[in-house]
Design a protein around this motif. Structure first.
Motif, PDB file in Angstrom:
ATOM      1  N   VAL A  28       0.855  -1.185   0.000  1.00 20.93           N
ATOM      2  CA  VAL A  28       0.000   0.000   0.000  1.00 20.93           C
ATOM      3  C   VAL A  28       0.893   1.238   0.000  1.00 20.93           C
ATOM      4  O   VAL A  28       1.853   1.309   0.769  1.00 20.93           O
ATOM      5  N   VAL A  42      -3.506   0.842  -3.656  1.00 22.79           N
ATOM      6  CA  VAL A  42      -3.256  -0.561  -3.376  1.00 22.79           C
ATOM      7  C   VAL A  42      -3.806  -1.410  -4.528  1.00 22.79           C
ATOM      8  O   VAL A  42      -4.966  -1.284  -4.868  1.00 22.79           O
ATOM      9  N   PRO A  43      -2.953  -2.184  -5.153  1.00 22.36           N
ATOM     10  CA  PRO A  43      -1.506  -2.251  -4.948  1.00 22.36           C
ATOM     11  C   PRO A  43      -0.828  -0.935  -5.360  1.00 22.36           C
ATOM     12  O   PRO A  43      -1.290  -0.261  -6.274  1.00 22.36           O
ATOM     13  N   ARG A  82      -8.322  -6.705   1.170  1.00 24.70           N
ATOM     14  CA  ARG A  82      -9.330  -6.619   0.100  1.00 24.70           C
ATOM     15  C   ARG A  82      -8.675  -6.734  -1.273  1.00 24.70           C
ATOM     16  O   ARG A  82      -9.223  -7.346  -2.193  1.00 24.70           O
ATOM     17  N   ALA A  83      -7.486  -6.134  -1.412  1.00 27.09           N
ATOM     18  CA  ALA A  83      -6.775  -6.209  -2.689  1.00 27.09           C
ATOM     19  C   ALA A  83      -6.352  -7.637  -3.008  1.00 27.09           C
ATOM     20  O   ALA A  83      -6.124  -7.973  -4.176  1.00 27.09           O
ATOM     21  N   ARG A  84      -6.248  -8.481  -2.008  1.00 28.56           N
ATOM     22  CA  ARG A  84      -5.920  -9.897  -2.195  1.00 28.56           C
ATOM     23  C   ARG A  84      -7.194 -10.731  -2.291  1.00 28.56           C
ATOM     24  O   ARG A  84      -7.128 -11.951  -2.440  1.00 28.56           O
TER      25      ARG A  84
END
Length: 258
Positions: free
Chosen positions: A145, A169-170, A232-234
């Motif tokens: 981030v 993010v990423p 959340r990005a994952r």
């Protein structure tokens, strides 16, 4: 009859291993890192020495008592850090007591502000560049981030006030830089013996050099917090993240009840 304690305390006794030690003594499982990792991470002077010895790039600097004469501290900053520099309490969180020192004239007020939180202070060179953080969940890095304050520095106001900071993010980084931040984050997590989730903060210089700042063993879990954002990005929803942390805590061996 407590199954598990979810630790979401910040600073002081909630983050420095004290509450973790109490729960160990009565045999109650809890989320996050144990006593040793928590106490070392909170003590910036000690953790800085550890990571320096491990070859993790850290800012130049030193620790000193707040009672040391300002002129002596100014001389040490000149020789060991250079100007501008930063000062922060040795054992505190959320950037409280943090100041950027542009010249020796800034020292008296900055020391007074930092000493409210700890009589031991850390002085470091100011690292220009970008603010990055890497959340480590069960030994593995989540997406990096980037923290972009709307003005000034990522201080207490920018951390906890909506609209004061933007996040990417990423982060928009070259692949090798993102990989290096993830590698150093995982190395710091493992070196301290962290558990559950922790967050490792870095500065990225204009030359794309990743410089370690500190490990947070009880990272925030609010709607503006960085760990839920990285999860959340994952593809990990907030509820699933909480469930993972609870399951991890209950799976670890703990002492028998007193």
């Amino acid at each position: 009859d407590i199954d598990v304690v979810f630790i979401a305390l910040h600073g002081g006794k909630g983050e420095d291993g004290t509450i973790q030690a109490l729960l160990d003594l009565i045999g109650v499982p809890y989320t996050g890192s144990g006593v040793m990792a928590s106490s070392i991470a909170m003590d910036k002077e000690t953790s800085k020495r550890l990571f320096h010895d491990l070859g993790v790039p850290t800012p130049r600097g030193f620790a000193a008592d707040a009672s040391e004469p300002a002129d002596a501290l100014a001389a040490r900053i000149t020789s060991e850090c250079g100007w501008p520099a930063i000062v922060k309490p040795n054992a505190a969180g959320s950037s409280v007591g943090f100041s950027i020192l542009k010249s020796p004239a800034d020292l008296p007020e900055a020391i007074a502000q930092a000493a409210v939180y700890d009589s031991r202070l850390v002085f470091e060179e100011f690292i220009p560049g970008r603010e990055l953080t890497v959340a480590i969940l069960a030994d593995r890095a989540l997406p990096v981030v980037e923290i972009i304050p709307e003005a000034g520095f990522y201080d207490y106001l920018h951390k906890y006030t909506k609209g004061q900071t933007r996040y990417e993010v990423p982060a928009d980084l070259p692949a090798e830089v993102a990989a290096e931040a993830a590698r150093l984050g995982e190395r710091a997590y493992a070196a301290l013996g962290c558990a559950g989730v922790a967050r490792v903060d870095f500065r990225l210089t204009p030359e794309n050099r990743v410089v370690f700042l500190e490990v947070n063993t009880v990272p925030g879990m609010t709607e503006t917090s960085l760990v839920p954002m990285a999860a959340r990005a994952r593809g990990i929803a907030y509820e699933a993240l909480v469930e993972r942390l609870v399951a991890s805590a209950m799976a670890r061996p703990h002492r028998c009840r007193a």
